[in-house]
Design a protein around this motif. Structure first.
Motif, mmCIF file in Angstrom:
data_model
loop_
_atom_site.group_PDB
_atom_site.id
_atom_site.type_symbol
_atom_site.label_atom_id
_atom_site.label_comp_id
_atom_site.label_asym_id
_atom_site.label_seq_id
_atom_site.Cartn_x
_atom_site.Cartn_y
_atom_site.Cartn_z
ATOM 1 N N THR A 191 56.286 36.126 47.099
ATOM 2 C CA THR A 191 55.171 35.291 46.677
ATOM 3 C C THR A 191 53.828 35.977 46.920
ATOM 4 O O THR A 191 52.894 35.861 46.110
ATOM 5 N N GLY A 192 53.720 36.721 48.023
ATOM 6 C CA GLY A 192 52.491 37.460 48.283
ATOM 7 C C GLY A 192 52.240 38.540 47.251
ATOM 8 O O GLY A 192 51.118 38.711 46.754
ATOM 9 N N TRP A 231 49.082 38.500 44.333
ATOM 10 C CA TRP A 231 48.129 39.612 44.195
ATOM 11 C C TRP A 231 48.257 40.281 42.835
ATOM 12 O O TRP A 231 47.261 40.684 42.236
ATOM 13 N N ALA A 232 49.501 40.393 42.313
ATOM 14 C CA ALA A 232 49.713 41.000 40.997
ATOM 15 C C ALA A 232 49.025 40.178 39.912
ATOM 16 O O ALA A 232 48.356 40.733 39.023
ATOM 17 N N ILE A 233 49.173 38.850 39.974
ATOM 18 C CA ILE A 233 48.526 37.988 38.981
ATOM 19 C C ILE A 233 47.014 38.123 39.056
ATOM 20 O O ILE A 233 46.327 38.278 38.030
ATOM 21 N N ALA A 234 46.482 38.078 40.272
ATOM 22 C CA ALA A 234 45.031 38.188 40.436
ATOM 23 C C ALA A 234 44.516 39.537 39.939
ATOM 24 O O ALA A 234 43.482 39.605 39.247
ATOM 25 N N ALA A 279 40.633 33.961 38.733
ATOM 26 C CA ALA A 279 41.889 34.706 38.863
ATOM 27 C C ALA A 279 42.641 34.275 40.120
ATOM 28 O O ALA A 279 43.866 34.084 40.093
ATOM 29 N N SER A 280 41.922 34.111 41.220
ATOM 30 C CA SER A 280 42.552 33.672 42.470
ATOM 31 C C SER A 280 43.098 32.256 42.344
ATOM 32 O O SER A 280 44.176 31.944 42.858
ATOM 33 N N ALA A 281 42.341 31.393 41.644
ATOM 34 C CA ALA A 281 42.800 30.016 41.462
ATOM 35 C C ALA A 281 44.087 29.974 40.640
ATOM 36 O O ALA A 281 45.035 29.250 40.981
ATOM 37 N N VAL A 309 47.761 28.678 41.941
ATOM 38 C CA VAL A 309 48.540 27.635 41.263
ATOM 39 C C VAL A 309 49.953 28.136 40.988
ATOM 40 O O VAL A 309 50.948 27.402 41.174
ATOM 41 N N ALA A 310 50.079 29.389 40.543
ATOM 42 C CA ALA A 310 51.396 29.962 40.283
ATOM 43 C C ALA A 310 52.235 30.019 41.558
ATOM 44 O O ALA A 310 53.436 29.687 41.548
ATOM 45 N N VAL A 311 51.609 30.432 42.655
ATOM 46 C CA VAL A 311 52.318 30.480 43.937
ATOM 47 C C VAL A 311 52.722 29.081 44.378
ATOM 48 O O VAL A 311 53.842 28.863 44.870
ATOM 49 N N GLY A 312 51.833 28.108 44.194
ATOM 50 C CA GLY A 312 52.158 26.736 44.562
ATOM 51 C C GLY A 312 53.346 26.192 43.789
ATOM 52 O O GLY A 312 54.222 25.520 44.356
#
Length: 265
Positions: A189-190, A194-197, A210-212, A216-219
């Motif tokens: 998940t970590g 970071w990859a998505i951001a 990007a962080s938001a 949301v994806a991690v959540g």
């Protein structure tokens, strides 16, 4: 079970080293960050037991991390001083407390949100104090260290950053006593967050948005994993968003204040 002793020390120190590499530092900078964080953690843990306030613990920890950068520069080691300091104080920067403060305020707990926000401000002030004192003493001794902003890594370094984010998340999970069966999920998940951001920021999306989106994806993934393992999603959410908390933003703002650069706010 709550982890104690060397596992917690290795968790926090390893997280700091991985975060240094995540920001673009080489293995030597990561090693210095590891040692500095281990010293800071052990010393602060002993002082905290004696009732020393968080402000002074933060100031002392930041002073130790900055001293490590000062020493590396004096020895002409091939490291970026800002990365050494960033890794060394990452366990101190109140990014998680800021997130918790906003969360409390948004969910109808303004008093606890305000209290957490004030606590985060005091810790940040302590860090600024510790960094400033060491830089001032270093200048008096003729050892100037220009920290400056964190340099942007090249595209070729992105896979290393993603792996480092996963390692940092897993080590953070170890330090915060996440059960062993879930450590791999913490790493995944970590790395995912970071990859998505990174992909979104490289595509022109602002860091906040990007962080938001990554959070949301991690959540969503954490909720699925929690349902699968019949446990609380926080076991996956907290390590997963660790690379996204505004610790680096807070740190760079503090550097701007210390260096007298514009844009510190």
């Amino acid at each position: 079970a709550v982890r104690r002793g060397r596992f917690v020390v290795v968790g926090w120190a390893g997280m700091a080293a991985a975060f240094t590499v995540l920001l673009g530092g080489q293995l030597l900078a990561g090693a210095i960050g590891f040692v500095a964080t281990a010293v800071v953690y052990l010393l602060n843990r002993g002082l905290a037991r004696r009732g020393v306030p968080d402000f002074f613990l933060s100031a002392l920890g930041a002073a130790i991390a900055t001293s490590a950068a000062l020493g590396a520069t004096s020895l002409h080691l091939p490291v970026e001083p800002a990365l050494v300091v960033a890794g060394g104080i990452m366990a101190l920067v109140p990014g998680v407390k800021l997130v918790s403060s906003v969360q409390d305020a948004l969910t109808g707990f303004p008093l606890s949100g305000t209290a957490r926000g004030v606590e985060a401000l005091l810790i940040a002030t302590g860090i600024v104090t510790g960094v400033s004192v060491v830089l001032y003493v270093g200048n008096l001794l003729g050892a100037h260290v220009g920290l400056g902003p964190i340099p942007l890594s090249s595209l070729l370094y992105l896979p290393v950053q993603i792996v480092a984010a996963g390692i940092a998340a897993a080590l953070y999970a170890i330090a915060t006593s996440v059960p062993k069966p879930f450590l791999l999920y913490a790493a995944l998940t970590g790395a995912l967050s970071w990859a998505i951001a990174l992909v979104l920021v490289r595509g022109g999306v602002s860091l906040v948005i990007a962080s938001a989106i990554a959070a949301v994806a991690v959540g969503a993934l954490a909720q699925l994993l929690a349902s699968w393992h019949t446990t609380h999603p926080f076991l996956f959410v907290v390590p997963g968003i660790m690379p996204l908390v505004p610790g680096l933003t807070v740190f760079e703002g503090m550097l701007a204040l210390v260096e007298g650069r514009p844009g510190a706010a």
